[in-house]
Write a protein that holds these residues in place. Structure first.
Motif, PDB file in Angstrom:
ATOM      1  N   LYS A   8       8.942 -24.178   2.827  1.00 22.51           N
ATOM      2  CA  LYS A   8       9.650 -23.113   2.128  1.00 22.51           C
ATOM      3  C   LYS A   8       8.829 -21.831   2.143  1.00 22.51           C
ATOM      4  O   LYS A   8       7.626 -21.845   1.932  1.00 22.51           O
ATOM      5  CB  LYS A   8       9.924 -23.541   0.690  1.00 22.51           C
ATOM      6  CG  LYS A   8      10.793 -22.565  -0.050  1.00 22.51           C
ATOM      7  CD  LYS A   8      11.145 -23.086  -1.418  1.00 22.51           C
ATOM      8  CE  LYS A   8      12.003 -22.054  -2.113  1.00 22.51           C
ATOM      9  NZ  LYS A   8      12.373 -22.461  -3.448  1.00 22.51           N
ATOM     10  N   LYS A   9       9.498 -20.735   2.406  1.00 27.85           N
ATOM     11  CA  LYS A   9       8.834 -19.433   2.458  1.00 27.85           C
ATOM     12  C   LYS A   9       8.495 -18.973   1.039  1.00 27.85           C
ATOM     13  O   LYS A   9       9.277 -19.132   0.120  1.00 27.85           O
ATOM     14  CB  LYS A   9       9.762 -18.433   3.128  1.00 27.85           C
ATOM     15  CG  LYS A   9       9.090 -17.195   3.596  1.00 27.85           C
ATOM     16  CD  LYS A   9      10.029 -16.481   4.547  1.00 27.85           C
ATOM     17  CE  LYS A   9       9.378 -15.298   5.159  1.00 27.85           C
ATOM     18  NZ  LYS A   9       8.463 -15.591   6.222  1.00 27.85           N
ATOM     19  N   ARG A  10       7.306 -18.417   0.887  1.00 25.93           N
ATOM     20  CA  ARG A  10       6.877 -17.893  -0.409  1.00 25.93           C
ATOM     21  C   ARG A  10       7.252 -16.418  -0.517  1.00 25.93           C
ATOM     22  O   ARG A  10       7.297 -15.699   0.484  1.00 25.93           O
ATOM     23  CB  ARG A  10       5.363 -18.049  -0.567  1.00 25.93           C
ATOM     24  CG  ARG A  10       4.930 -19.499  -0.589  1.00 25.93           C
ATOM     25  CD  ARG A  10       3.440 -19.590  -0.651  1.00 25.93           C
ATOM     26  NE  ARG A  10       2.886 -18.991   0.568  1.00 25.93           N
ATOM     27  CZ  ARG A  10       1.706 -19.294   1.076  1.00 25.93           C
ATOM     28  NH1 ARG A  10       0.930 -20.163   0.469  1.00 25.93           N
ATOM     29  NH2 ARG A  10       1.272 -18.729   2.169  1.00 25.93           N
ATOM     30  N   ILE A  11       7.483 -15.976  -1.725  1.00 27.56           N
ATOM     31  CA  ILE A  11       7.831 -14.580  -1.973  1.00 27.56           C
ATOM     32  C   ILE A  11       6.783 -13.651  -1.379  1.00 27.56           C
ATOM     33  O   ILE A  11       7.105 -12.645  -0.743  1.00 27.56           O
ATOM     34  CB  ILE A  11       7.968 -14.333  -3.490  1.00 27.56           C
ATOM     35  CG1 ILE A  11       9.151 -15.120  -4.043  1.00 27.56           C
ATOM     36  CG2 ILE A  11       8.099 -12.849  -3.805  1.00 27.56           C
ATOM     37  CD1 ILE A  11       9.198 -15.182  -5.556  1.00 27.56           C
ATOM     38  N   LEU A  41       3.392  -9.931  -7.971  1.00 24.34           N
ATOM     39  CA  LEU A  41       2.922 -10.578  -6.747  1.00 24.34           C
ATOM     40  C   LEU A  41       1.478 -11.052  -6.898  1.00 24.34           C
ATOM     41  O   LEU A  41       1.134 -12.157  -6.466  1.00 24.34           O
ATOM     42  CB  LEU A  41       3.061  -9.620  -5.558  1.00 24.34           C
ATOM     43  CG  LEU A  41       4.503  -9.280  -5.165  1.00 24.34           C
ATOM     44  CD1 LEU A  41       4.517  -8.137  -4.154  1.00 24.34           C
ATOM     45  CD2 LEU A  41       5.236 -10.485  -4.619  1.00 24.34           C
ATOM     46  N   ASP A  42       0.633 -10.236  -7.534  1.00 23.16           N
ATOM     47  CA  ASP A  42      -0.750 -10.660  -7.800  1.00 23.16           C
ATOM     48  C   ASP A  42      -0.777 -11.952  -8.609  1.00 23.16           C
ATOM     49  O   ASP A  42      -1.561 -12.853  -8.326  1.00 23.16           O
ATOM     50  CB  ASP A  42      -1.523  -9.584  -8.569  1.00 23.16           C
ATOM     51  CG  ASP A  42      -1.980  -8.424  -7.702  1.00 23.16           C
ATOM     52  OD1 ASP A  42      -2.085  -8.590  -6.462  1.00 23.16           O
ATOM     53  OD2 ASP A  42      -2.233  -7.345  -8.268  1.00 23.16           O
ATOM     54  N   SER A  43       0.088 -12.046  -9.621  1.00 27.55           N
ATOM     55  CA  SER A  43       0.090 -13.248 -10.459  1.00 27.55           C
ATOM     56  C   SER A  43       0.527 -14.473  -9.668  1.00 27.55           C
ATOM     57  O   SER A  43       0.032 -15.579  -9.920  1.00 27.55           O
ATOM     58  CB  SER A  43       0.994 -13.052 -11.684  1.00 27.55           C
ATOM     59  OG  SER A  43       2.359 -13.086 -11.335  1.00 27.55           O
ATOM     60  N   LEU A  44       1.424 -14.298  -8.718  1.00 21.19           N
ATOM     61  CA  LEU A  44       1.862 -15.427  -7.888  1.00 21.19           C
ATOM     62  C   LEU A  44       0.725 -15.907  -6.996  1.00 21.19           C
ATOM     63  O   LEU A  44       0.522 -17.112  -6.833  1.00 21.19           O
ATOM     64  CB  LEU A  44       3.071 -15.040  -7.041  1.00 21.19           C
ATOM     65  CG  LEU A  44       4.344 -14.700  -7.822  1.00 21.19           C
ATOM     66  CD1 LEU A  44       5.422 -14.212  -6.870  1.00 21.19           C
ATOM     67  CD2 LEU A  44       4.822 -15.893  -8.619  1.00 21.19           C
ATOM     68  N   VAL A  45      -0.035 -14.974  -6.433  1.00 18.15           N
ATOM     69  CA  VAL A  45      -1.176 -15.331  -5.585  1.00 18.15           C
ATOM     70  C   VAL A  45      -2.260 -15.981  -6.444  1.00 18.15           C
ATOM     71  O   VAL A  45      -2.826 -17.018  -6.066  1.00 18.15           O
ATOM     72  CB  VAL A  45      -1.725 -14.086  -4.847  1.00 18.15           C
ATOM     73  CG1 VAL A  45      -3.045 -14.408  -4.158  1.00 18.15           C
ATOM     74  CG2 VAL A  45      -0.708 -13.584  -3.842  1.00 18.15           C
ATOM     75  N   ASP A  46      -2.544 -15.409  -7.610  1.00 23.36           N
ATOM     76  CA  ASP A  46      -3.566 -15.954  -8.506  1.00 23.36           C
ATOM     77  C   ASP A  46      -3.238 -17.377  -8.946  1.00 23.36           C
ATOM     78  O   ASP A  46      -4.117 -18.213  -9.033  1.00 23.36           O
ATOM     79  CB  ASP A  46      -3.736 -15.062  -9.742  1.00 23.36           C
ATOM     80  CG  ASP A  46      -4.387 -13.728  -9.408  1.00 23.36           C
ATOM     81  OD1 ASP A  46      -4.952 -13.578  -8.315  1.00 23.36           O
ATOM     82  OD2 ASP A  46      -4.309 -12.818 -10.276  1.00 23.36           O
TER      83      ASP A  46
END
Length: 64
Positions: free
Chosen positions: A2-5, A55-60
């Motif tokens: 699945k592709k991530r945002i 987006l930062d929170s998703l990566v973190d």
């Protein structure tokens, strides 16, 4: 897989995020659509969302 945002964006050195491919996502604030070339700085708001911080929170969260 699945592709991530975050796959539709590139994080710049200054902390901004640049959209690199057309993408749309359902977010609690509504359906969001992005087009290549859009840039979101840490304090920029789009549809009531600070996109760069989101987006930062998703990566973190993936690295926690």
């Amino acid at each position: 897989m699945k592709k991530r945002i975050t796959d539709a964006f590139h994080r710049e050195l200054d902390g901004s995020w640049r959209c690199v491919e057309a993408a749309s996502f359902d977010h609690p604030s509504g359906h969001m659509q992005f087009t290549p070339g859009q840039v979101f700085g840490p304090e920029d708001v789009f549809m009531g969302v600070k996109v760069a911080k989101w987006l930062d929170s998703l990566v973190d969260s993936r690295h926690a």
